[in-house]
Design a protein around this motif. Structure first.
Motif, mmCIF file in Angstrom:
data_model
loop_
_atom_site.group_PDB
_atom_site.id
_atom_site.type_symbol
_atom_site.label_atom_id
_atom_site.label_comp_id
_atom_site.label_asym_id
_atom_site.label_seq_id
_atom_site.Cartn_x
_atom_site.Cartn_y
_atom_site.Cartn_z
ATOM 1 N N PHE A 143 3.139 8.780 7.506
ATOM 2 C CA PHE A 143 2.369 8.107 6.470
ATOM 3 C C PHE A 143 2.214 6.625 6.794
ATOM 4 C CE2 PHE A 143 2.176 6.532 1.944
ATOM 5 C CZ PHE A 143 0.944 7.076 1.658
ATOM 6 N N LEU A 144 3.326 5.976 7.151
ATOM 7 C CA LEU A 144 3.310 4.554 7.469
ATOM 8 C C LEU A 144 2.484 4.270 8.722
ATOM 9 C CD1 LEU A 144 4.386 1.762 6.695
ATOM 10 C CD2 LEU A 144 6.400 2.236 8.091
ATOM 11 N N GLU A 145 2.648 5.095 9.749
ATOM 12 C CA GLU A 145 1.871 4.915 10.990
ATOM 13 C C GLU A 145 0.376 5.054 10.713
ATOM 14 O OE1 GLU A 145 5.028 6.609 14.341
ATOM 15 O OE2 GLU A 145 3.673 8.006 13.323
ATOM 16 N N GLU A 146 0.028 6.014 9.859
ATOM 17 C CA GLU A 146 -1.388 6.209 9.533
ATOM 18 C C GLU A 146 -1.959 4.970 8.861
ATOM 19 O OE1 GLU A 146 -3.363 9.861 7.768
ATOM 20 O OE2 GLU A 146 -3.430 8.501 6.060
ATOM 21 N N ILE A 147 -1.249 4.425 7.878
ATOM 22 C CA ILE A 147 -1.738 3.236 7.178
ATOM 23 C C ILE A 147 -1.934 2.093 8.172
ATOM 24 C CG2 ILE A 147 -1.172 1.459 5.470
ATOM 25 C CD1 ILE A 147 0.332 3.714 3.905
ATOM 26 N N GLN A 148 -0.930 1.868 9.017
ATOM 27 C CA GLN A 148 -1.021 0.771 9.986
ATOM 28 C C GLN A 148 -2.193 0.970 10.947
ATOM 29 O OE1 GLN A 148 3.050 1.204 11.342
ATOM 30 N NE2 GLN A 148 3.672 -0.678 10.300
ATOM 31 N N GLU A 149 -2.348 2.190 11.449
ATOM 32 C CA GLU A 149 -3.424 2.464 12.413
ATOM 33 C C GLU A 149 -4.799 2.307 11.777
ATOM 34 O OE1 GLU A 149 -5.111 6.385 14.604
ATOM 35 O OE2 GLU A 149 -3.000 5.931 15.000
ATOM 36 N N VAL A 150 -4.970 2.872 10.601
ATOM 37 C CA VAL A 150 -6.272 2.821 9.937
ATOM 38 C C VAL A 150 -6.616 1.386 9.541
ATOM 39 C CG1 VAL A 150 -7.586 3.608 7.926
ATOM 40 C CG2 VAL A 150 -6.190 5.231 9.216
ATOM 41 N N ILE A 163 0.838 -1.199 0.000
ATOM 42 C CA ILE A 163 0.000 0.000 0.000
ATOM 43 C C ILE A 163 0.873 1.250 0.000
ATOM 44 C CG2 ILE A 163 -1.606 1.367 1.396
ATOM 45 C CD1 ILE A 163 -2.864 -1.364 2.238
ATOM 46 N N THR A 164 1.883 1.275 0.849
ATOM 47 C CA THR A 164 2.776 2.438 0.929
ATOM 48 C C THR A 164 3.426 2.711 -0.420
ATOM 49 O OG1 THR A 164 3.203 1.952 3.255
ATOM 50 C CG2 THR A 164 4.754 3.409 2.151
ATOM 51 N N ARG A 165 3.898 1.667 -1.066
ATOM 52 C CA ARG A 165 4.529 1.826 -2.381
ATOM 53 C C ARG A 165 3.531 2.350 -3.404
ATOM 54 N NH1 ARG A 165 4.260 -1.849 -6.089
ATOM 55 N NH2 ARG A 165 4.055 -3.606 -4.666
ATOM 56 N N ARG A 166 2.316 1.843 -3.369
ATOM 57 C CA ARG A 166 1.316 2.207 -4.378
ATOM 58 C C ARG A 166 0.753 3.618 -4.205
ATOM 59 N NH1 ARG A 166 -2.328 -3.323 -4.497
ATOM 60 N NH2 ARG A 166 -0.845 -4.644 -5.628
ATOM 61 N N ILE A 167 0.651 4.114 -2.982
ATOM 62 C CA ILE A 167 -0.038 5.401 -2.788
ATOM 63 C C ILE A 167 0.859 6.523 -2.277
ATOM 64 C CG2 ILE A 167 -2.245 4.248 -2.399
ATOM 65 C CD1 ILE A 167 -1.997 5.055 0.585
ATOM 66 N N SER A 168 2.144 6.313 -2.232
ATOM 67 C CA SER A 168 3.032 7.329 -1.654
ATOM 68 C C SER A 168 2.959 8.674 -2.372
ATOM 69 C CB SER A 168 4.478 6.824 -1.621
ATOM 70 O OG SER A 168 4.925 6.549 -2.933
ATOM 71 N N ASP A 169 2.571 8.686 -3.645
ATOM 72 C CA ASP A 169 2.480 9.942 -4.395
ATOM 73 C C ASP A 169 1.061 10.499 -4.477
ATOM 74 O OD1 ASP A 169 5.194 9.833 -4.913
ATOM 75 O OD2 ASP A 169 4.906 8.684 -6.764
ATOM 76 N N ASP A 170 0.090 9.886 -3.783
ATOM 77 C CA ASP A 170 -1.311 10.302 -3.862
ATOM 78 C C ASP A 170 -1.535 11.585 -3.075
ATOM 79 O OD1 ASP A 170 -4.054 10.553 -3.959
ATOM 80 O OD2 ASP A 170 -4.479 8.672 -2.930
ATOM 81 N N ALA A 183 -6.216 -11.069 -1.894
ATOM 82 C CA ALA A 183 -4.939 -10.403 -1.605
ATOM 83 C C ALA A 183 -4.328 -9.989 -2.943
ATOM 84 C CB ALA A 183 -4.013 -11.333 -0.845
ATOM 85 N N THR A 184 -4.090 -8.708 -3.119
ATOM 86 C CA THR A 184 -3.671 -8.178 -4.414
ATOM 87 C C THR A 184 -2.167 -7.960 -4.554
ATOM 88 O OG1 THR A 184 -3.926 -5.844 -3.755
ATOM 89 C CG2 THR A 184 -5.887 -6.969 -4.625
ATOM 90 N N ASP A 185 -1.399 -8.182 -3.508
ATOM 91 C CA ASP A 185 0.030 -7.850 -3.512
ATOM 92 C C ASP A 185 0.784 -8.371 -4.727
ATOM 93 O OD1 ASP A 185 0.572 -6.646 -0.664
ATOM 94 O OD2 ASP A 185 -0.701 -8.409 -0.363
ATOM 95 N N ASP A 186 0.625 -9.640 -5.018
ATOM 96 C CA ASP A 186 1.418 -10.275 -6.075
ATOM 97 C C ASP A 186 0.609 -10.582 -7.328
ATOM 98 O OD1 ASP A 186 3.735 -10.283 -4.457
ATOM 99 O OD2 ASP A 186 2.982 -12.054 -3.406
ATOM 100 N N LEU A 187 -0.547 -9.941 -7.472
ATOM 101 C CA LEU A 187 -1.409 -10.180 -8.629
ATOM 102 C C LEU A 187 -1.471 -8.946 -9.518
ATOM 103 C CD1 LEU A 187 -4.447 -11.919 -6.881
ATOM 104 C CD2 LEU A 187 -2.560 -13.027 -8.101
#
Length: 178
Positions: free
Chosen positions: A128-135, A109-116, A152-156
Motif C-alpha cells: 500500500f505504501l509503495e503504491e502511494i509513493q510510486e503513484v 494519505i496512508t492514514r486517511r485512506i488505509s480503510d478505503d 497542503a492539507t496535512d495540518d489543515l
C-alpha cells in the motif's frame, strides 16, 4: 467579475471530496464528483468497472465526464486522483475552472485512506505504501502542470482549506455569488 468552476485535483486522501461538499454548501453551487458521475453512468462501482473492463475503459469514461462538464458553470468539481493522466481532461476543465491541487504527505494519505475499499490497486505487486509513493512520484509533475494553486492539507481542517480556496478565488476576481 466572471463566474467559473472550482476544480479540486490531487491524490485520494487529500481532502477533495470533503472540501468539495463544504465549498458547494458555502457558495450555493452544485458539487460534482467525476467518480460519482462515472458510477451513476454505468451503474457499477469503480473496482467493478476496472475489474471487468480495465483502467483504460475507466479513463475513457472519466474523459467523457470531463467533456460533459466543460461548458457548465458554478460547479465545485471533485476529480478522481488520476484525472491529470489524460491531457484532454484538464483541457476540458481548465478554461472555465480555477484548479486547486490539494496535497498531503504519504504519511497523511496512508492514514486517511488505509480503510478505503472503493478503489482498486493502481500498481501490481506493491505494498500500500509503495503504491502511494510510486503513484505520487509519477503524478506530481502532472498535478503541478494542471494546478493554478496548491494547498497542503496535512495540518489543515476541511474548513480551513475551504476558506483558503474561497480567499484565493476572490483574489482572482471570481464571482462567488449565487
Amino acid at each position: 467579475m466572471r463566474a467559473v468552476n472550482l476544480v479540486l485535483i490531487g491524490y485520494r486522501g487529500t481532502g477533495k471530496s470533503t472540501v468539495t461538499e463544504l465549498l458547494a454548501m458555502r457558495l450555493g453551487w452544485k458539487a460534482v464528483s467525476t467518480d460519482a458521475q462515472i458510477v451513476e453512468k454505468v451503474q457499477m462501482k469503480i473496482p467493478d468497472i476496472v475489474t471487468n473492463h480495465g483502467w483504460e475503459h475507466f479513463r475513457n469514461l472519466e474523459t467523457q465526464v470531463c467533456l460533459a462538464l466543460k461548458d457548465q458553470d458554478r460547479l465545485v468539481i471533485d476529480t478522481g486522483g488520476g484525472i491529470i493522466l489524460r491531457p484532454a481532461n484538464m483541457e476540458a476543465l481548465k478554461p472555465n475552472g480555477l484548479v486547486f491541487w490539494l496535497t498531503a504527505t504519504v504519511t497523511t494519505i496512508t492514514r486517511r485512506i488505509s480503510d478505503d475499499t472503493q478503489r482498486p490497486a493502481l500498481t501490481a505487486g506493491k505494498t500500500f505504501l509503495e503504491e502511494i509513493q510510486e503513484v505520487l512520484t509519477e503524478r506530481t509533475p502532472k498535478y503541478q502542470a494542471a494546478a493554478d494553486h496548491i494547498i497542503a492539507t496535512d495540518d489543515l481542517s476541511p474548513e480551513e482549506i475551504t476558506s483558503q480556496i474561497l480567499t484565493i478565488a476572490r483574489d482572482h476576481g471570481i464571482n462567488l455569488s449565487c
